[in-house]
Design a protein around this motif. Structure first.
Motif: not given
Length: 125
Positions: A15-27, A109-117
């Motif tokens: 999840g933290v890595a996904l947040i990092l990805l969203v932040m770098t993609a947005a920037t 996000a799907v990979w994150f969903g796999v880990t949450v599941d």
């Protein structure tokens, strides 16, 4: 002292890595796509977790075991590839700026969903 469940740590780190990805993609990505990136990450993760169990029941598949198992310590190493690959994906917008990274965010996000599941399954057992 209680031990933290490894599948929960895996979900948090992805999840933290996904947040990092969203932040770098947005920037560094295409301007104006920040809301799309955030909404895509949240919706895809939530939908995967919500619909994965339902889909497994509809297809009459047995529910898989959690990704990290105490019986097999090597599973922790293999499961660690999920946050690592999302972190590597977060580097792409830095070196290739100005592109739309929506598909990359959906995949992460799907990979994150796999880990949450997996964390939810481990918590139930």
């Amino acid at each position: 002292m209680n031990r933290i469940e490894p599948n929960i740590l895996l979900a948090v780190s992805t999840g933290v890595a996904l947040i990092l990805l969203v932040m770098t993609a947005a920037t560094f990505g295409e301007p104006g796509n920040t809301p799309k990136y955030v909404i895509s990450a949240v919706v895809c993760s939530v939908l995967f977790v919500a619909l994965n169990g339902w889909t497994a029941r509809m297809m009459k598949r047995p529910r898989p075991q959690p990704m990290i198992s105490a019986a097999s310590p090597a599973t922790a190493v293999w499961a660690g590839l999920f946050p690592l690959l999302v972190i590597v994906a977060a580097v792409a917008p830095v070196f290739l700026p100005g592109h739309d990274y929506g598909l990359l965010i959906i995949i992460a996000a799907v990979w994150f969903g796999v880990t949450v599941d997996s964390a939810i399954r481990a918590n139930r057992s």
